[in-house]
Scaffold this motif. Structure first.
Motif, short mmCIF file in Angstrom:
data_model
loop_
_atom_site.label_atom_id
_atom_site.label_comp_id
_atom_site.label_asym_id
_atom_site.label_seq_id
_atom_site.Cartn_x
_atom_site.Cartn_y
_atom_site.Cartn_z
N GLY A 1 0.81 -1.23 0.00
CA GLY A 1 0.00 0.00 0.00
C GLY A 1 0.83 1.26 0.00
N ALA B 1 4.88 2.47 -4.57
CA ALA B 1 4.92 1.59 -5.74
C ALA B 1 3.55 0.97 -5.99
CB ALA B 1 5.98 0.50 -5.53
N GLU C 1 -3.39 -4.16 1.74
CA GLU C 1 -2.41 -3.42 2.54
C GLU C 1 -2.38 -4.02 3.94
OE1 GLU C 1 -0.06 -2.04 3.75
OE2 GLU C 1 -0.19 0.15 3.81
N ALA C 2 -1.19 -4.45 4.39
CA ALA C 2 -1.07 -5.12 5.69
C ALA C 2 -1.40 -4.19 6.86
CB ALA C 2 0.35 -5.67 5.85
N ASN D 1 6.98 2.43 4.09
CA ASN D 1 8.06 3.40 4.28
C ASN D 1 7.80 4.68 3.50
OD1 ASN D 1 9.44 1.78 6.01
ND2 ASN D 1 10.81 0.94 4.46
N SER D 2 6.98 4.59 2.47
CA SER D 2 6.68 5.79 1.66
C SER D 2 6.09 6.89 2.55
CB SER D 2 5.70 5.44 0.55
OG SER D 2 6.20 4.38 -0.24
N ARG E 1 10.21 12.37 2.12
CA ARG E 1 10.00 13.81 1.89
C ARG E 1 10.08 14.14 0.41
NH1 ARG E 1 14.24 17.16 5.02
NH2 ARG E 1 15.64 15.85 3.82
N ASN E 2 10.77 13.29 -0.37
CA ASN E 2 11.07 13.72 -1.74
C ASN E 2 11.35 12.54 -2.67
OD1 ASN E 2 13.73 12.75 -1.29
ND2 ASN E 2 14.26 14.65 -0.29
N VAL F 1 -0.93 -10.67 3.25
CA VAL F 1 -0.80 -11.81 2.34
C VAL F 1 0.16 -12.83 2.95
CG1 VAL F 1 0.01 -12.56 0.06
CG2 VAL F 1 -1.38 -10.47 0.30
N ALA G 1 5.35 -5.09 -2.05
CA ALA G 1 5.24 -5.25 -0.59
C ALA G 1 6.54 -4.97 0.15
CB ALA G 1 4.72 -6.66 -0.28
N TYR H 1 5.58 -3.29 8.97
CA TYR H 1 4.82 -4.25 8.16
C TYR H 1 5.61 -4.85 7.01
CZ TYR H 1 0.95 -2.67 10.96
OH TYR H 1 0.15 -2.39 12.03
N ASN H 2 6.84 -4.35 6.77
CA ASN H 2 7.62 -4.93 5.66
C ASN H 2 8.43 -6.12 6.17
OD1 ASN H 2 6.52 -3.05 4.02
ND2 ASN H 2 8.38 -1.89 3.62
N GLU I 1 10.63 -1.26 -3.52
CA GLU I 1 11.72 -1.87 -2.74
C GLU I 1 11.94 -3.34 -3.06
OE1 GLU I 1 11.20 -1.71 1.48
OE2 GLU I 1 11.41 0.45 1.49
N GLY J 1 16.74 10.06 -2.37
CA GLY J 1 15.56 10.32 -3.19
C GLY J 1 15.29 9.28 -4.26
N MET K 1 12.09 6.48 -3.89
CA MET K 1 10.75 6.85 -4.35
C MET K 1 10.69 6.94 -5.88
SD MET K 1 8.77 6.90 -1.78
CE MET K 1 7.33 7.93 -1.97
C1 LIG Z 1 12.53 7.29 7.55
C2 LIG Z 1 12.62 7.08 6.07
C3 LIG Z 1 12.77 8.17 5.23
C4 LIG Z 1 12.88 7.99 3.86
N1 LIG Z 1 12.97 9.09 3.06
C5 LIG Z 1 13.01 8.94 1.72
C6 LIG Z 1 12.92 10.07 0.85
O1 LIG Z 1 12.75 11.22 1.28
N2 LIG Z 1 13.02 9.84 -0.49
C7 LIG Z 1 13.15 8.58 -1.01
O2 LIG Z 1 13.23 8.42 -2.22
N3 LIG Z 1 13.15 7.48 -0.21
C8 LIG Z 1 13.08 7.64 1.13
N4 LIG Z 1 13.03 6.52 1.92
C9 LIG Z 1 13.00 5.19 1.27
C10 LIG Z 1 11.57 4.95 0.76
O3 LIG Z 1 10.71 4.99 1.86
C11 LIG Z 1 11.39 3.63 0.03
O4 LIG Z 1 12.35 3.48 -0.98
C12 LIG Z 1 9.99 3.56 -0.61
O5 LIG Z 1 9.01 3.99 0.29
C13 LIG Z 1 9.65 2.19 -1.08
O6 LIG Z 1 8.33 2.18 -1.59
P1 LIG Z 1 7.53 0.82 -1.72
O7 LIG Z 1 6.17 1.18 -2.19
O8 LIG Z 1 8.31 -0.17 -2.46
O9 LIG Z 1 7.48 0.25 -0.22
P2 LIG Z 1 6.63 0.75 1.03
O10 LIG Z 1 6.25 2.16 0.91
O11 LIG Z 1 7.40 0.36 2.24
O12 LIG Z 1 5.31 -0.10 0.93
C14 LIG Z 1 5.28 -1.49 1.16
C15 LIG Z 1 3.86 -1.85 1.51
O13 LIG Z 1 3.69 -3.26 1.52
C16 LIG Z 1 2.83 -3.59 2.60
N5 LIG Z 1 3.06 -5.01 2.89
C17 LIG Z 1 4.21 -5.60 3.27
N6 LIG Z 1 4.02 -6.92 3.41
C18 LIG Z 1 2.73 -7.17 3.08
C19 LIG Z 1 1.94 -8.35 3.03
N7 LIG Z 1 2.43 -9.56 3.33
N8 LIG Z 1 0.63 -8.23 2.67
C20 LIG Z 1 0.09 -7.02 2.35
N9 LIG Z 1 0.82 -5.87 2.38
C21 LIG Z 1 2.12 -5.96 2.74
C22 LIG Z 1 3.23 -2.62 3.68
O14 LIG Z 1 2.26 -2.48 4.68
C23 LIG Z 1 3.41 -1.35 2.86
O15 LIG Z 1 2.20 -0.67 2.70
C24 LIG Z 1 12.88 6.68 3.31
C25 LIG Z 1 12.70 5.58 4.14
C26 LIG Z 1 12.55 5.77 5.51
C27 LIG Z 1 12.34 4.56 6.39
#
Ligand SMILES: Cc1cc2nc3c(=O)[nH]c(=O)nc-3n(C[C@H](O)[C@H](O)[C@H](O)COP(=O)(O)OP(=O)(O)OC[C@H]3O[C@@H](n4cnc5c(N)ncnc54)[C@H](O)[C@@H]3O)c2cc1C
Length: 464
Positions: free
Chosen positions: A13, A16, A36-37, A46-47, A51-52, A156, A189, A217-218, A427, A441, A444
């Motif tokens: 959720g 990505a 979304e878990a 983590n999203s 910030r950016n 999941v 996820a 939740y990751n 991720e 950055g 994201m």
């Molecule tokens: C404190 C912090 C600050 C950051 N600042 C930046 C920044 O400013 N700019 C930047 O580019 N990057 C930043 N990052 C890195 C960035 O957060 C990640 O690269 C990005 O959010 C990854 O996006 P994603 O959608 O892949 O994962 P996420 O946003 O982590 O989403 C993963 C989702 O999967 C769900 N999930 C997991 N397992 C399951 C399951 N089994 N069943 C159902 N749902 C599940 C989770 O609940 C979550 O909603 C930061 C990270 C942190 C921790």
């Protein structure tokens, strides 16, 4: 149990997942389910903490001055990864980051001029107004308008994959088990950074003392299942983004406000009161991401940043107040360090400091000479009371082990062929672009660019 049937299932959720779901819906796919878990108030992984995103731009954008062309972005990425990146996918992410700014705006996201502070990124990163939470709120509002169904607290736990084809998934919701099938699936996820058992398997016992900066939740369940069911792995499981954060931060979800940015202004000692690395090696934005690993290599995975009164107010403070004392001995007592050891380290350091012109904005000439571990810039004596300390521990941001994808975000299986109806974004596949190191950055950027591509590919699969 009868499985509910959808066109596209999106697992996750965050950035990505939502980029994928929205892109597919905008191409006319109607039955899309997001699992979304997390509960609603913690949605977005983590999203939520960001910030950016790092954004290529060949002309100035409304909130980003000058330009940031493809080659410069690529060179920056090459430097931090030491070449451990897939050039085709990386360049695609870079090029498509330019259009992502407008795409996000079209989903309701608003931008603001770059925030100041210790990490200066105004030309290279686009800052969302209200941070990651506002970005996600905009995505979820748009998703609702497009008729995308979202189930929260839906974890999941199993995926049915045979010969590179996804048939369905099992998820738990408030203690009950449900089944769902779909014609195509988007895995978004995240990595396994919240899962301390898995971290310990890769890093050994020190991982017990790590903190996770983001969501709890990751847990890596989807990543584990994909790898066990024939998806081709990419990335080193011991690689990840790890920064030094305040040791008083919670185990999960401390976020950005727990980062300690005082290192360049003082010294860092371990629990034996000894320095272990050059605190002034380079500008902080280029070094902050190595300090998590450095602290992880110290006894009990703890470090103590020590500054004196003249540095107060010069760096962005973390959310926790510093531990202060009128003397170094008193400070050592509060930190449970040996006062004699701390005193001897500081005296030795002070004696080695060569006078210069202190300037944190340049690689200045304030340095030490003759120490086993010299400080090469911004070295000033630590002698003006009160003395302050921030205890620090390794804070894991995210892990790099993932699944291999191609330029359509299709998951590549161990036989080298793309999966029939499985795509991945964010991720969970970031290791394709980030073999090691990190470029502020880009997390994201990877999520949004591959999320959009994954959503488009999933839509194509549904229509065929
Ligand atoms: C404190 C912090 C600050 C950051 N600042 C930046 C920044 O400013 N700019 C930047 O580019 N990057 C930043 N990052 C890195 C960035 O957060 C990640 O690269 C990005 O959010 C990854 O996006 P994603 O959608 O892949 O994962 P996420 O946003 O982590 O989403 C993963 C989702 O999967 C769900 N999930 C997991 N397992 C399951 C399951 N089994 N069943 C159902 N749902 C599940 C989770 O609940 C979550 O909603 C930061 C990270 C942190 C921790």
């Amino acid at each position: 149990m009868e499985a509910a049937n959808y066109d596209i299932l999106v697992i996750g959720g965050g950035n990505a997942a939502m980029a994928a779901a929205i892109s597919a819906a905008r191409l006319g796919v109607q039955r899309i389910l997001v699992l979304e878990a997390a509960p609603p108030h913690l949605r977005g992984g983590n999203s939520r903490h960001t910030r950016n995103f790092r954004c290529m731009h060949t002309t100035p954008l409304e909130t980003m001055p000058e330009t940031y062309p493809e080659e410069e972005y690529w060179e920056d990425l090459l430097r931090v990864t030491g070449g451990q990146t897939n050039e085709q996918l990386a360049r695609m992410a870079i090029r498509k980051s330019e259009g992502t700014y407008e795409w996000m705006k079209a989903q309701g996201v608003r931008f603001q001029p770059a925030l100041g502070g210790t990490l200066q990124l105004s030309r290279t990163a686009a800052f969302y107004l209200g941070g990651g939470k506002a970005l996600l709120n905009a995505y979820y509002r748009t998703a609702q308008k497009l008729g995308i169904e979202v189930k929260y607290e839906a974890v999941v736990t199993e995926v049915d994959i045979k010969d590179g084809r996804f048939n369905g998934a099992t998820y738990t919701y408030k203690g009950d088990t449900h089944k769902v099938s779909s014609r195509s699936v988007v895995f978004a996820a995240g990595g396994f950074e919240s899962n301390f058992e898995w971290l310990e398997k890769e890093w050994g016992p020190p991982a017990k003392n790590f903190l996770c900066r983001g969501t709890k939740y990751n847990m890596g369940a989807c990543l584990r299942m994909l790898l066990d069911k024939g998806a081709k792995a990419i990335g080193d499981p011991t690689q990840g983004h790890m920064v030094a954060i305040d040791a008083r931060a919670p185990k999960w979800d401390g976020g950005i406000s727990t980062r300690v940015d005082a290192v360049s202004f003082g010294i860092v000692v371990n629990k034996n009161g000894q320095r272990f690395y050059d605190e002034g090696e380079d500008f902080w934005p280029k070094r902050y991401a190595i300090w998590g690993r450095l602290v992880a290599g110290q006894p009990d995975q703890i470090g103590f940043v020590i500054v004196d009164n003249k540095s107060v107010g010069r760096f962005m403070p973390p959310v926790f107040p510093p531990i202060g004392a009128k003397s170094l001995e008193e400070l050592a007592g509060k930190l449970e360090l040996d006062p004699a050891a701390l005193r001897s380290t500081v005296d030795e350091f002070n004696k080695a400091v060569k006078p210069g012109t202190f300037d944190i904005t340049v690689l200045d000439d304030c340095h030490t000479e003759g120490l086993k571990v010299n400080k090469t810039h911004w070295a000033r004596t630590i002698e003006e009371p009160p003395f302050y300390s921030y205890p620090v521990r390794p804070g894991v941001t995210f892990t790099y082990l993932g699944v291999t994808v191609n330029d359509k975000s299709q998951i590549i299986m161990n036989d080298g062929k793309p999966a029939t109806n499985m795509v991945a974004a964010g991720e969970i596949m970031a290791g394709n672009v980030l073999g090691k190191g990190y470029l502020a950055g880009i997390g994201m950027t990877i999520g949004a660019v591959f999320g959009r591509i994954a959503g488009e590919e999933a839509a194509r699969q549904v229509k065929n």
